[in-house]
Design a protein around this motif. Structure first.
Motif, PDB file in Angstrom:
ATOM      1  N   PHE A 171      45.967  25.783  37.073  1.00  0.00           N
ATOM      2  CA  PHE A 171      46.433  27.136  36.794  1.00  0.00           C
ATOM      3  C   PHE A 171      45.303  28.156  36.942  1.00  0.00           C
ATOM      4  N   VAL A 172      44.088  27.778  36.579  1.00  0.00           N
ATOM      5  CA  VAL A 172      42.938  28.678  36.759  1.00  0.00           C
ATOM      6  C   VAL A 172      42.714  28.951  38.248  1.00  0.00           C
ATOM      7  N   LEU A 173      42.861  27.916  39.082  1.00  0.00           N
ATOM      8  CA  LEU A 173      42.749  28.113  40.526  1.00  0.00           C
ATOM      9  C   LEU A 173      43.859  29.026  41.046  1.00  0.00           C
ATOM     10  N   MET A 174      45.058  28.889  40.495  1.00  0.00           N
ATOM     11  CA  MET A 174      46.161  29.756  40.911  1.00  0.00           C
ATOM     12  C   MET A 174      45.884  31.215  40.557  1.00  0.00           C
ATOM     13  N   LEU A 175      45.284  31.442  39.392  1.00  0.00           N
ATOM     14  CA  LEU A 175      44.901  32.795  39.006  1.00  0.00           C
ATOM     15  C   LEU A 175      43.883  33.367  39.988  1.00  0.00           C
ATOM     16  N   ALA A 176      42.887  32.552  40.340  1.00  0.00           N
ATOM     17  CA  ALA A 176      41.868  32.993  41.290  1.00  0.00           C
ATOM     18  C   ALA A 176      42.469  33.268  42.662  1.00  0.00           C
ATOM     19  N   ASN A 177      43.412  32.438  43.057  1.00  0.00           N
ATOM     20  CA  ASN A 177      44.088  32.617  44.334  1.00  0.00           C
ATOM     21  C   ASN A 177      44.834  33.952  44.369  1.00  0.00           C
ATOM     22  N   TYR A 178      45.546  34.255  43.310  1.00  0.00           N
ATOM     23  CA  TYR A 178      46.289  35.518  43.230  1.00  0.00           C
ATOM     24  C   TYR A 178      45.336  36.703  43.380  1.00  0.00           C
ATOM     25  N   LYS A 179      44.239  36.677  42.620  1.00  0.00           N
ATOM     26  CA  LYS A 179      43.297  37.802  42.634  1.00  0.00           C
ATOM     27  C   LYS A 179      42.672  37.967  44.011  1.00  0.00           C
ATOM     28  N   GLU A 180      42.403  36.842  44.677  1.00  0.00           N
ATOM     29  CA  GLU A 180      41.769  36.912  45.990  1.00  0.00           C
ATOM     30  C   GLU A 180      42.694  37.514  47.037  1.00  0.00           C
ATOM     31  N   ILE A 181      43.942  37.085  47.066  1.00  0.00           N
ATOM     32  CA  ILE A 181      44.822  37.514  48.155  1.00  0.00           C
ATOM     33  C   ILE A 181      45.444  38.880  47.909  1.00  0.00           C
ATOM     34  N   LEU A 182      45.631  39.257  46.639  1.00  0.00           N
ATOM     35  CA  LEU A 182      46.291  40.528  46.336  1.00  0.00           C
ATOM     36  C   LEU A 182      45.336  41.591  45.795  1.00  0.00           C
ATOM     37  N   LYS A 183      44.077  41.225  45.612  1.00  0.00           N
ATOM     38  CA  LYS A 183      43.055  42.188  45.175  1.00  0.00           C
ATOM     39  C   LYS A 183      43.469  42.921  43.902  1.00  0.00           C
ATOM     40  N   ASP A 184      44.071  42.180  42.986  1.00  0.00           N
ATOM     41  CA  ASP A 184      44.571  42.781  41.756  1.00  0.00           C
ATOM     42  C   ASP A 184      44.519  41.753  40.639  1.00  0.00           C
ATOM     43  N   ASP A 185      44.639  42.229  39.401  1.00  0.00           N
ATOM     44  CA  ASP A 185      44.629  41.311  38.270  1.00  0.00           C
ATOM     45  C   ASP A 185      45.870  40.422  38.315  1.00  0.00           C
ATOM     46  N   PRO A 186      45.698  39.137  38.090  1.00  0.00           N
ATOM     47  CA  PRO A 186      46.830  38.201  38.143  1.00  0.00           C
ATOM     48  C   PRO A 186      47.649  38.248  36.859  1.00  0.00           C
TER      49      PRO A 186
END
Length: 346
Positions: A23-38
């Motif tokens: 889940f921590v990796l998923m949070l990082a993935n979200y922030k990386e691709i959408l440039k926003d807080d997950p």
């Protein structure tokens, strides 16, 4: 390189001891691709516990080192009923510190071998200005579609001005013979003929530009649509829908839907918007979107409204411009035959 292990399986088969890292990796993935807080991590816990829809199969692959650290993951899905049974989708994410070591390709190969024989074609998407672009380009997959993701800052609207414009557009629709009604979450059955609503939604879905994607038309049954809505609600989403109805014929002419998740309440995610062909040219698309804008401003805490549209969908992109949406990322979609992709990974 340290000895690695790959753990593959359904959600139920992935050991619980790895989930928090995943889940921590998923949070990082979200922030990386959408440039926003997950979203809050609870969002991922909730969606994971919900299981998989009855129409799909979903497989995960986790790559883990000797210290039992999850370095990355991939997942693949495919339909087992309704339509596009020969198509599969995949996603790969490797922790930034572990990239350029071949883990992405190794993880993807492990995943692809888990797809059943029925799946002959695979698709994935990437977000521009991320490492995913180079990864997919290295596989020589074919870009067949491009989505434009845009966002509008809801704090910059004057609620009273929006209210005035919303009411004006609603009155203009009424003068042309259309009533616009609101539906909350799963309350369709209390307001309209749900079977006809699903038929309208299917027409709108299959009229959206596919550009060069090789997908067949989607089959949208009442059972399929009900399950989709139920899963969204159970994932913590509040779904808001406006429907335009032609009063003389009682035909459902168009709709727009937006969801807000309780674990990410500052962002409103636009879902489907469309008007069936026989009722176009009456200003319904803009009227529906303005009803939604008014509702978001007055009744929610959302500060951003995100929407995605095909880059070729000029009409919806014009409406987005009127509503001050600004593009912030493009999402190309790539396809390749499964057998050819496996050859690239050997």
């Amino acid at each position: 390189m340290n000895q690695l292990k790959f753990i593959a399986g359904t959600k139920e088969e992935i050991p619980a001891k790895y989930l928090d890292q995943l889940f921590v990796l998923m949070l990082a993935n979200y922030k990386e691709i959408l440039k926003d807080d997950p979203p809050e991590i609870e969002y991922y816990r909730k969606t994971w516990s919900l299981g998989v829809s009855s129409e799909q199969k979903l497989i995960y692959v986790l790559v883990i080192n000797q210290e039992e650290r999850v370095l990355g993951y991939s997942y693949g899905s495919w339909n087992i009923k309704y339509d596009n049974l020969d198509k599969g989708y995949f996603w790969v994410h490797i922790a930034k510190s572990e990239r350029r070591k071949g883990l992405g390709k190794r993880t993807l190969k492990e995943l692809i071998t888990k797809f059943p024989q029925q799946v002959t074609g695979l698709a994935t998407e990437v977000f521009t200005e991320t490492d995913g672009v180079l990864f997919i380009e290295s596989l020589k997959m074919k870009k067949n579609y491009e989505e434009v993701l845009s966002s509008t800052d809801l704090t910059k609207f004057d609620p009273e001005e929006v209210k005035k414009e919303s009411r004006k557009l609603k009155q203009q629709a009424l003068e042309k013979g259309y009533e616009i009604i609101y539906i909350d979450n799963m309350d369709h059955v209390f307001h309209l003929d749900f079977i006809k609503y699903v038929e309208m939604a299917q027409e709108i879905w299959n009229d959206m530009p596919l550009e060069e994607l090789t997908y067949e038309d989607e089959v949208l049954s009442v059972e399929r649509y009900q399950e989709m809505i139920q899963r969204k609600v159970l994932s913590g989403n509040h779904i808001m829908t406006f429907v335009a109805i032609h009063k003389e014929t009682n035909e459902q002419a168009g709709m727009t839907a937006t969801r807000i998740n309780e674990h990410h309440s500052e962002i409103a995610h636009q879902q489907d918007t469309g008007v069936v062909r026989s009722h176009r040219g009456n200003g319904l698309g803009l009227a529906l979107k303005y009803q939604m804008l008014e509702k978001l401003l007055i009744e929610t805490k959302a500060i951003k409204w995100q929407t995605g549209n095909a880059g070729s969908n000029e009409h919806m992109l014009r409406i987005n411009d009127i509503l001050n949406h600004e593009p912030f990322v493009n999402i190309p979609v790539y396809e390749m035959e499964k057998s050819k992709l496996l050859e690239k990974l050997d």
